[in-house]
Design a protein around this motif. Structure first.
Motif, short mmCIF file in Angstrom:
data_model
loop_
_atom_site.label_atom_id
_atom_site.label_comp_id
_atom_site.label_asym_id
_atom_site.label_seq_id
_atom_site.Cartn_x
_atom_site.Cartn_y
_atom_site.Cartn_z
N ALA A 133 1.05 -1.21 0.14
CA ALA A 133 -0.18 -0.03 0.05
C ALA A 133 0.77 1.20 0.20
CB ALA A 133 -0.94 0.05 1.16
N PRO A 134 2.11 1.37 0.79
CA PRO A 134 2.58 2.57 0.62
C PRO A 134 3.71 3.11 -0.32
CG PRO A 134 3.50 1.14 2.54
CD PRO A 134 2.59 0.53 1.77
N ASN A 135 3.72 1.72 -1.16
CA ASN A 135 4.88 2.10 -2.33
C ASN A 135 4.04 2.82 -3.46
OD1 ASN A 135 6.64 1.81 -4.30
ND2 ASN A 135 7.05 -0.54 -3.98
N ALA A 136 4.21 4.13 -3.29
CA ALA A 136 4.01 5.23 -4.32
C ALA A 136 4.42 5.00 -5.81
CB ALA A 136 3.69 6.46 -3.77
N ARG A 137 5.76 4.72 -5.86
CA ARG A 137 6.35 4.78 -7.32
C ARG A 137 5.75 3.42 -7.94
NH1 ARG A 137 11.57 7.44 -7.24
NH2 ARG A 137 12.13 5.79 -8.79
N SER A 138 5.57 2.44 -7.14
CA SER A 138 5.03 1.13 -8.04
C SER A 138 3.65 1.29 -8.26
CB SER A 138 5.29 -0.28 -7.18
OG SER A 138 6.65 -0.40 -7.04
N HIS A 139 2.77 1.90 -7.44
CA HIS A 139 1.33 2.49 -7.95
C HIS A 139 1.32 3.34 -9.16
CE1 HIS A 139 -0.17 0.32 -4.39
NE2 HIS A 139 0.45 1.05 -3.47
N ALA A 140 2.37 4.36 -9.08
CA ALA A 140 2.25 5.09 -10.19
C ALA A 140 2.76 4.36 -11.56
CB ALA A 140 3.36 6.25 -9.95
N LEU A 141 3.82 3.40 -11.43
CA LEU A 141 4.19 2.53 -12.60
C LEU A 141 2.91 1.79 -13.25
CD1 LEU A 141 7.54 0.65 -13.02
CD2 LEU A 141 5.32 0.07 -13.95
N ALA A 142 2.05 0.94 -11.99
CA ALA A 142 1.20 0.40 -12.61
C ALA A 142 0.20 1.05 -13.28
CB ALA A 142 0.41 -0.57 -11.25
N LEU A 165 4.04 -3.01 6.26
CA LEU A 165 3.98 -3.49 4.63
C LEU A 165 2.97 -4.51 4.52
CD1 LEU A 165 7.88 -3.88 4.09
CD2 LEU A 165 6.39 -2.09 3.46
N ARG A 166 2.03 -4.96 5.45
CA ARG A 166 0.99 -6.03 5.36
C ARG A 166 -0.02 -5.67 4.40
NH1 ARG A 166 -0.77 -7.70 10.77
NH2 ARG A 166 1.11 -8.37 10.91
N ARG A 167 -0.57 -4.38 4.22
CA ARG A 167 -1.75 -3.90 3.20
C ARG A 167 -1.04 -4.20 1.96
NH1 ARG A 167 -6.76 -5.00 4.03
NH2 ARG A 167 -8.16 -3.75 3.22
#
Length: 200
Positions: A133-142, A165-167
């Motif tokens: 959930a907190p990985n903003a860079r990978s969310h943006a890439l997706a 990191l669980r969520r």
């Protein structure tokens, strides 16, 4: 073996010379910030050997990524089936690059090539990306890949003990949506090429 060539990158099978730089990627706390604790060299090597075995057996998996102009190993991108015990099934796209390779668009370029291989060559009906959930860079890439999310599908990973990191968030891309985006991108670019696949 199969190699995938994009404008700047090659997605290829693993070599012994990749193991030390791959261990360095996994030992970098910033790279591993949203992935879990840094890995030992032994665990990094085991992962690379396991992925090579999957590539040999299945024809797709997590490829080593190198920069075509320099031959430099910069990380991994590819496709893998979801582990048993997860609350859903399917094939996911994933990426992990060395920090000096960040900011050049390599992850997006490599992931697009992996998606193209999954949809056009393997014939997958859907590809997922599972991101903390907190990985903003990978969310943006997706999102750049055209993937979408449904908050109702967010879940707590059953094997992650770190509360931070669980969520996890599930990004999805169906084959028909991928092809629609590919046609639109081809019309804009005029070539329609995401990369070339060739035996080696």
């Amino acid at each position: 073996m199969t190699e995938i060539h994009t404008e700047r990158l090659t997605l290829r099978h693993w070599r012994e010379s990749d193991l030390d730089p791959w261990a360095a990627v996994n030992a970098d706390p910033e790279v591993m910030r949203f992935l879990g604790p840094p890995l030992t060299p032994q665990r990094s090597t085991a992962a690379a050997r396991r992925w090579q075995e999957v590539l040999d057996r299945r024809g797709y998996g997590f490829w080593a990524v190198e920069v075509r102009d320099t031959g430099e190993f910069v990380g991994v991108t590819g496709l893998d089936r979801m582990d048993e015990g997860m609350p859903f099934s399917g094939v996911e796209v994933g990426w992990r690059l060395a920090r000096p390779a960040w900011g050049h668009g390599y992850a997006t370029e490599a992931a697009r090539a992996a998606l193209a291989y999954g949809f056009d060559t393997v014939g997958l009906p859907e590809i997922l990306a599972v991101v903390t959930a907190p990985n903003a860079r990978s969310h943006a890439l997706a999102r750049r890949l055209g993937m979408t999310t449904d908050p109702a599908e967010d879940f707590d990973h059953p094997r992650v003990t770190d509360e931070r990191l669980r969520r996890h968030v599930i990004h999805r891309l169906r084959a028909e949506a991928y092809r629609s985006r590919s046609v639109a991108r081809s019309a804009v670019r005029g070539d329609g090429q995401h990369g070339s696949v060739r035996p080696c």
